[in-house]
Design a protein around this motif. Structure first.
Motif, short mmCIF file in Angstrom:
data_model
loop_
_atom_site.label_atom_id
_atom_site.label_comp_id
_atom_site.label_asym_id
_atom_site.label_seq_id
_atom_site.Cartn_x
_atom_site.Cartn_y
_atom_site.Cartn_z
N TYR A 24 0.84 -1.20 0.00
CA TYR A 24 0.00 0.00 0.00
C TYR A 24 0.87 1.25 0.00
CZ TYR A 24 -4.46 -2.38 0.80
OH TYR A 24 -5.59 -3.14 0.64
N ASN A 60 -3.25 6.01 -5.29
CA ASN A 60 -4.04 4.78 -5.30
C ASN A 60 -3.38 3.71 -6.15
OD1 ASN A 60 -4.61 5.42 -7.99
ND2 ASN A 60 -6.70 6.10 -7.57
N SER A 119 -12.35 0.54 -5.87
CA SER A 119 -12.95 0.43 -4.54
C SER A 119 -11.87 0.41 -3.47
CB SER A 119 -13.82 -0.84 -4.44
OG SER A 119 -13.08 -1.99 -4.81
N LYS A 120 -12.27 0.82 -2.25
CA LYS A 120 -11.35 0.93 -1.13
C LYS A 120 -11.71 -0.13 -0.09
CE LYS A 120 -11.50 5.94 -1.83
NZ LYS A 120 -11.86 7.25 -1.22
N HIS A 121 -10.68 -0.75 0.47
CA HIS A 121 -10.90 -1.78 1.49
C HIS A 121 -9.86 -1.60 2.61
CE1 HIS A 121 -12.13 -3.45 -2.45
NE2 HIS A 121 -13.15 -3.94 -1.78
N ALA A 122 -10.04 -2.32 3.68
CA ALA A 122 -9.06 -2.39 4.77
C ALA A 122 -8.68 -1.01 5.32
CB ALA A 122 -7.79 -3.12 4.29
N SER A 135 -8.16 1.74 3.76
CA SER A 135 -7.28 2.54 2.91
C SER A 135 -8.00 3.81 2.45
CB SER A 135 -6.85 1.75 1.68
OG SER A 135 -6.17 2.58 0.76
N GLU A 186 -8.11 3.94 -3.43
CA GLU A 186 -8.58 2.70 -4.06
C GLU A 186 -7.44 1.68 -4.07
OE1 GLU A 186 -11.20 5.95 -5.34
OE2 GLU A 186 -9.00 5.68 -5.45
N ASP A 187 -7.71 0.48 -3.56
CA ASP A 187 -6.69 -0.57 -3.56
C ASP A 187 -7.01 -1.69 -4.56
OD1 ASP A 187 -8.81 -1.64 -2.14
OD2 ASP A 187 -7.70 -1.86 -0.26
N SER A 238 -4.45 -4.60 -8.33
CA SER A 238 -4.90 -4.79 -6.94
C SER A 238 -3.72 -4.91 -5.99
CB SER A 238 -5.75 -6.05 -6.84
OG SER A 238 -6.12 -6.31 -5.49
N LEU A 275 -4.72 -6.05 -3.04
CA LEU A 275 -5.44 -6.91 -2.11
C LEU A 275 -5.79 -8.22 -2.80
CD1 LEU A 275 -6.48 -6.79 0.82
CD2 LEU A 275 -8.68 -5.96 -0.08
#
Length: 336
Positions: free
Chosen positions: A154, A159, A188-191, A193, A196-197, A217, A219
């Motif tokens: 990351y 992004n 889209s964003k996860h975890a 962040s 956008e990951d 990605s 992720l």
């Protein structure tokens, strides 16, 4: 020739190693504000001159490689060009199209070499894939699929599109010898962040009637580095994770047959798989040698400022598409 490397982290240190092996380079200067990093580099490369501030190094170099965080590329490259230095800027060349255009103008006004570090354009397997497409062996190109996936790393300031997609955009532009005309993207964003990951991009190459789909990605459970080219006659897969057989050509395809009842039956062709021998040369070595050669001869780099601009345009358009949910025409980005 005296060449400096600005930003001597993971990738900058690789440039230092390569430059010390190029006969035409008389002096290599490592430029980094982190004293601990400079001490480590001094031990690793005893012949390299270490300097903590760019201003102190300007009179010591004829050219420089910028390997700092992406948002600093434009300002640092601008300073170097204004000082009359030839510049290679790591990907992405700048953080905006306007910055890229400014660097191109400065380089042209000063008669200086401006090059972008799109390393895969110097990868022997990518070059072989480009030649395969150009030869017509695959037939008319229908579409390309590209995936660059892994778990991390990351980034704190950009992004996943700006971090990973420049590689794939430059690969596809190289293979097709064309630039996209429009971009559609979803991210889209996860975890937790802030960026956008995970992202998906569709690039339309309207001038040649082909499309490309990119998946990037931070992720993902596996590391994937793969590009697939699907043509009307054959298909090819470039897999950078393989030690051998990185490029494979599949004699497979389908052919529609007209039918009286309105249905379109398909004829399937299943042929063999060929993996041509490709002599390996380190892409970064080829890239840095090319940079030095272009400075010496005045030749135009394969990945010049305009190639860097083409990638930055797509990245900006992808960001806009993610935010607005609409397809962005590249002409709009240029006008803006």
């Amino acid at each position: 020739m005296r060449v400096g490397v600005i930003g001597c982290g993971y990738w900058g240190a690789k440039h230092l190693r390569v430059l010390t092996q190029i006969p035409d380079v008389d002096l290599v200067v490592a430029i980094d504000r982190r004293e601990d990093q400079l001490k480590q580099l001094q031990q690793q490369f005893p012949g390299v001159l270490c300097v903590s501030e760019l201003d102190d190094a300007l009179d010591l170099v004829d050219a420089a490689i910028v390997a700092t965080p992406p948002r600093t590329h434009g300002p640092i490259a601008k300073k170097l060009l204004a000082a009359g230095k030839h510049v290679l800027v790591e990907k992405p060349m700048t953080a905006s199209t306007s910055e890229a255009l400014e660097l191109i103008a400065l380089a042209e006004q000063g008669g200086l070499t401006l090059m972008t570090g799109h390393t895969f354009a110097y990868n022997a397997a990518v070059i072989a894939l480009r030649d395969l497409v150009a030869s017509g062996e695959l037939g008319s190109i229908y579409y390309l699929d590209s995936a660059r996936l892994n778990l991390g790393l990351y980034q704190p300031d950009v992004n996943v599109v700006w971090d990973l997609a420049p590689h794939d955009i430059s690969i596809i532009n190289t293979v097709l010898d064309a630039e996209p005309t429009s971009v559609t993207a979803f991210g889209s964003k996860h975890a937790g962040s802030p960026f956008e990951d995970v992202a998906y991009l569709r690039l339309d190459y309207g001038t040649i009637g082909a499309t490309a789909n990119l998946h990037v990605s931070w992720l993902h459970p596996s590391k994937v580095r793969q590009t697939t080219v699907v043509g009307s006659q054959r298909m090819a897969v470039y897999d950078d994770m393989l030690d051998e057989g990185r490029l494979r050509i599949y004699d497979k395809g389908v052919q529609a047959q007209p039918a009286n009842d309105g249905a379109v039956p398909m004829t399937y062709r299943y042929g063999g798989i060929v993996s041509p021998h490709i002599a390996f040369t380190e892409p970064l070595m080829s890239e840095d040698k090319h940079f030095v050669e272009c400075i010496r001869t005045g030749a135009r780099p394969k990945t010049d400022g305009h190639a860097g601009l083409a990638v930055v345009r797509v990245l900006e358009a992808a960001n806009e598409s993610i935010q607005t949910g609409r397809t962005v025409e590249l002409l709009e980005v240029t006008k803006a």
